[in-house]
Each structure stands twice: as structure tokens, then as C-alpha cells.
Design an enzyme around this catalytic site. Structure first.
Site, PDB file in Angstrom:
ATOM      1  N   ILE A  13       0.842  -1.207   0.000  1.00 15.53           N
ATOM      2  CA  ILE A  13       0.000   0.000   0.000  1.00 15.53           C
ATOM      3  C   ILE A  13       0.879   1.260   0.000  1.00 15.53           C
ATOM      4  O   ILE A  13       0.653   2.191  -0.781  1.00 15.53           O
ATOM      5  CB  ILE A  13      -0.970  -0.018   1.206  1.00 15.53           C
ATOM      6  N   ASP A  16      11.261   2.472   5.933  1.00 15.81           N
ATOM      7  CA  ASP A  16      10.842   1.071   5.797  1.00 15.81           C
ATOM      8  C   ASP A  16      12.004   0.173   6.204  1.00 15.81           C
ATOM      9  O   ASP A  16      13.149   0.415   5.813  1.00 15.81           O
ATOM     10  CB  ASP A  16      10.440   0.793   4.337  1.00 15.81           C
ATOM     11  N   ASP A  56      13.677   0.865  11.152  1.00 16.92           N
ATOM     12  CA  ASP A  56      12.533   0.241  11.807  1.00 16.92           C
ATOM     13  C   ASP A  56      11.733   1.319  12.532  1.00 16.92           C
ATOM     14  O   ASP A  56      12.332   2.197  13.167  1.00 16.92           O
ATOM     15  CB  ASP A  56      13.083  -0.784  12.817  1.00 16.92           C
ATOM     16  N   ALA A  67       3.363   1.257   7.827  1.00 14.24           N
ATOM     17  CA  ALA A  67       4.245   0.198   8.323  1.00 14.24           C
ATOM     18  C   ALA A  67       3.530  -0.590   9.414  1.00 14.24           C
ATOM     19  O   ALA A  67       2.885  -0.013  10.281  1.00 14.24           O
ATOM     20  CB  ALA A  67       5.538   0.804   8.875  1.00 14.24           C
ATOM     21  N   TYR A 125      -3.610  -9.394  16.089  1.00 18.43           N
ATOM     22  CA  TYR A 125      -3.478  -8.337  15.077  1.00 18.43           C
ATOM     23  C   TYR A 125      -4.672  -7.381  15.167  1.00 18.43           C
ATOM     24  O   TYR A 125      -4.517  -6.154  15.162  1.00 18.43           O
ATOM     25  CB  TYR A 125      -3.397  -8.988  13.695  1.00 18.43           C
ATOM     26  N   LYS A 147      -4.633  -3.411  16.093  1.00 21.04           N
ATOM     27  CA  LYS A 147      -5.157  -2.384  15.183  1.00 21.04           C
ATOM     28  C   LYS A 147      -6.274  -1.594  15.877  1.00 21.04           C
ATOM     29  O   LYS A 147      -6.403  -0.387  15.702  1.00 21.04           O
ATOM     30  CB  LYS A 147      -5.651  -3.011  13.878  1.00 21.04           C
ATOM     31  N   ARG A 206     -16.186 -11.310   0.982  1.00 21.24           N
ATOM     32  CA  ARG A 206     -15.285 -10.221   1.371  1.00 21.24           C
ATOM     33  C   ARG A 206     -15.583  -8.995   0.519  1.00 21.24           C
ATOM     34  O   ARG A 206     -16.060  -9.110  -0.615  1.00 21.24           O
ATOM     35  CB  ARG A 206     -13.816 -10.621   1.150  1.00 21.24           C
ATOM     36  N   ARG A 229     -10.683 -22.478   6.722  1.00 18.16           N
ATOM     37  CA  ARG A 229      -9.672 -21.921   7.615  1.00 18.16           C
ATOM     38  C   ARG A 229     -10.251 -21.816   9.025  1.00 18.16           C
ATOM     39  O   ARG A 229     -11.388 -21.362   9.188  1.00 18.16           O
ATOM     40  CB  ARG A 229      -9.301 -20.540   7.106  1.00 18.16           C
TER      41      ARG A 229
END
Ligand code: UD2
Length: 315
Positions: free
Chosen positions: A20, A38, A58, A79, A145, A149, A212, A270
């Protein structure tokens, strides 16, 4: 290339060598001074466009961040540790990168009084109670995750409310497009395209009825540029298309568009997969003027063209 009102600015894109971030960089570099920070963990040096200043570093490194932020007018924070599976394997690592480093970035932005556009995720909604999902949907993230977020999405609002920082969080749904390289952790479209072009079976996990909201990269770039220039601040917006496609349809469409003889096979579903995900994008439309412009079919065609020219399918 997306037209944007951003001109003559100094812009930091963290993760600017990734999928992205590099699309954003390519769009902005002609009319702005672009700085990319990056670590090249998953990004690639070849994604950095000519004309951009590249800092290999980083986001957890405060000195690198300080150097990158110097003199910038706006930050796009792309990132992250982007793999849900990797975050499940190592929650502290996900927390350090996705939350800890983002907090440092918000602090630095506060010190330097810089506007921030932050990459949040549909992962914050976990298994939604119903679709379409609007921004007020309960936040029940189903992975470390998603938790991370959610955390930064909420911190963004805090930094606005408490300290007056100009910040917008964008909750990406399933982003796809050229440059999204297939791998064990990447999006289903890149995986199916690689399989089809290599003449391998297309592996639909489960019965393929799960849905989705796939949003093409150009529209994600558009949303970021609008968020950077909008009068709106302190809010989070869903960025999708408002349309849903089943995974079976994705497989069939790819079979058709690639003209492959490859069969569609069904594997085990999954574990913990989300059945249905579709964004309500009315808030982004109203507040940012966001309007998706690329249909799923056209987006797939552009992505396929890129794969044909850039990927060498294994014989
Ligand atoms: C997306 C995001 C993730 C997180 C999550 C939040 C991507 C790549 N991942 O995960 O970061 O934000 O949304 O909800 O955008 N599938 C197959 N065959 C394959 C691979 C996948 O059938 O070879 C199925 C998979 O079981 C799932 C669907 O395709 O039902 C989408 O999988 P995905 O990994 O592309 O994205 P998702 O929505 O799980």
C-alpha cells in the site's frame, strides 16, 4: 494514477516500500517531497520510486523515526506487522510493532504538530454481527493483530481529543492490486492469481460461500489522499467498496480471466474464518468525499496484467 490535492508538501510514508505504501509513494512523488521509512522486512527496495528519499529503518527505532519525521507536513503510517498468522504466533512482537511503534509515531507527530493518516483494519470488528459493517459495529477483534489495530485506531481518536492532533484512521477491508505478492500470508486474490498462472489448482478454503469486500489499491490511495487533506479529524472510516464477492466467485472469475485450465478445488475451511465482511462506506463518502472508482472485475484485470508481466510462474 490517482489525482490528488496534495502538492508541494513534505510527506513521510512509513512502510513506503510495501504494497500500500509504495502505491501511495508513486502517486505522491511527482508533486511532493516523499520520504520513506521502511525496514524492508516484507517490503522491497525496488518498490521505492525514483525521487523519493529512502531511509532504511525500523519504526521501533526512535532515532530513525525522528530523522524521518523532520520537516514533514503529513505522515501516512502504513508500516506494520501485517500478517495475522504471524501476530498469532508472536503477540508481543505484533504489539511492539503495531502498537508500541505507532504510539511513538503519534508522540512524534504531536511534538512536531504533523497530521497523521493511520492504517487501521476491518480486523477490529472480528466476526461482525451483521453486514454491512458500519463504524459503530461492536469491536470484537478475533486475533492479536485485530486487538492491536483496534488499539491504535482508538489511540488516534485519543490523540485528537486530548492533544488536538490532526489524525484520521482508515479501516481497510480486503485491499488488492498490482504489487501484492503472493505468499503464505498475503491476500486470497494474489494467491489465486499465482496458482492460476502457474496452472496449479485454485484452492478455495471451505465451500467458498464466505464473502469479502475487495477494494482496489487505487481507491485506497484515493482514501488516504482525501484523509490527508480533509477538514475532518479525530475519526475512523471504513475503506471498502460496499460490495461483497464470494470466494468461490473470486476463484471462478480468476479462472475465466486467466483462461487457465486449472481446476478449483476445495480444502478445509480456515480455522476461525470470518463468514461475511462488507463495509458500509457512507461515513467516508460523507466526510471525506470518498467514492470507489474501480470495479472488482477491472481491478482484477489490472492485477492480472501486472502478474503476467512481473511474476515468473514456476514451470
Ligand atoms: C483480511 C486481511 C487481514 C485482516 C482480516 C480482518 C488480507 C490479506 N488480510 O484477512 O490482514 O485485516 O482481513 O478480517 O487482506 N482463502 C482461500 N484460499 C486461499 C487463501 C484464502 O479460500 O488460498 C479464503 C480464506 O479462507 C478467507 C478468504 O479467502 O475466507 C479471504 O482470505 P484472506 O487471507 O485474503 O483475507 P482475510 O479476510 O482472511
Amino acid at each position: 494514477m490517482t489525482a490528488t490535492a496534495l502538492t508541494g508538501k513534505r510527506i513521510l510514508i512509513t512502510g513506503g516500500a510495501g504494497f500500500i505504501g509504495s502505491h501511495l509513494a508513486r502517486t505522491l512523488v511527482a508533486e511532493n517531497e516523499v520520504v520513506i521509512l521502511d525496514a524492508l522486512t516484507t517490503g522491497s527496495r525496488s518498490n521505492v520510486p525514483d525521487g523519493a528519499t529512502f531511509i532504511e529503518g525500523d519504526i521501533r527505532d526512535d532515532a530513525a523515526l525522528e530523522r524521518a519525521i523532520d520537516g514533514v507536513d503529513v505522515i501516512f503510517h502504513e508500516a506494520a506487522l501485517v500478517s495475522v498468522e504471524r501476530a498469532i504466533d508472536d503477540p508481543p512482537l505484533s504489539h511492539a510493532i503495531n502498537v508500541g511503534a505507532t504510539l511513538s509515531l503519534l508522540e512524534a507527530a504531536r511534538d512536531h504538530d504533523v497530521r497523521v493518516v493511520l492504517a487501521s483494519s476491518a480486523a477490529i470488528y472480528g466476526h461482525p454481527e451483521s453486514v454491512p459493517i458500519d463504524e459503530a459495529e461492536p469491536k470484537t477483534p478475533a486475533s492479536p493483530y485485530g486487538i492491536d489495530k483496534h488499539s491504535i485506531d482508538q489511540y488516534a481518536r485519543q490523540y485528537h481529543d486530548q492533544y488536538g492532533l490532526e489524525v484520521v484512521a482508515l479501516r481497510y477491508f480486503n485491499v488488492f492490486g498490482p504489487g501484492q505478492v503472493a505468499g503464505p500470508y498475503s491476500g486470497v486474490i494474489s494467491i489465486f492469481l499465482e496458482q492460476a498462472l502457474a496452472g496449479e489448482s485454485i484452492t478455495v478454503e471451505g465451500d467458498g460461500s464466505q464473502t469479502r469486500d475487495f477494494v482496489y489499491i487505487d481507491d485506497v490511495v484515493q482514501a488516504n489522499c482525501l484523509a490527508a487533506t480533509s477538514a475532518t479529524s479525530g475519526h475512523a472510516f471504513n475503506i471498502g467498496t460496499g460490495q461483497a464477492v464470494t470466494i468461490r466467485e473470486v476463484a471462478e472469475q480468476i479462472q475465466e480471466q486467466t483462461g487457465t485450465d486449472a481446476a478449483i478445488v476445495h480444502t478445509e475451511p480456515r480455522a476461525g474464518d470470518i463468514d461475511h465482511s462488507r463495509a458500509d462506506i457512507s461515513a467516508a463518502k460523507a466526510a471525506l468525499g470518498y467514492e470507489p472508482t474501480v470495479s472488482f472485475e477491472d481491478g482484477l484485470e489490472h492485477t492480472l496484467e501486472w502478474y503476467r508481466t512481473h511474476q515468473q510462474p514456476t514451470p
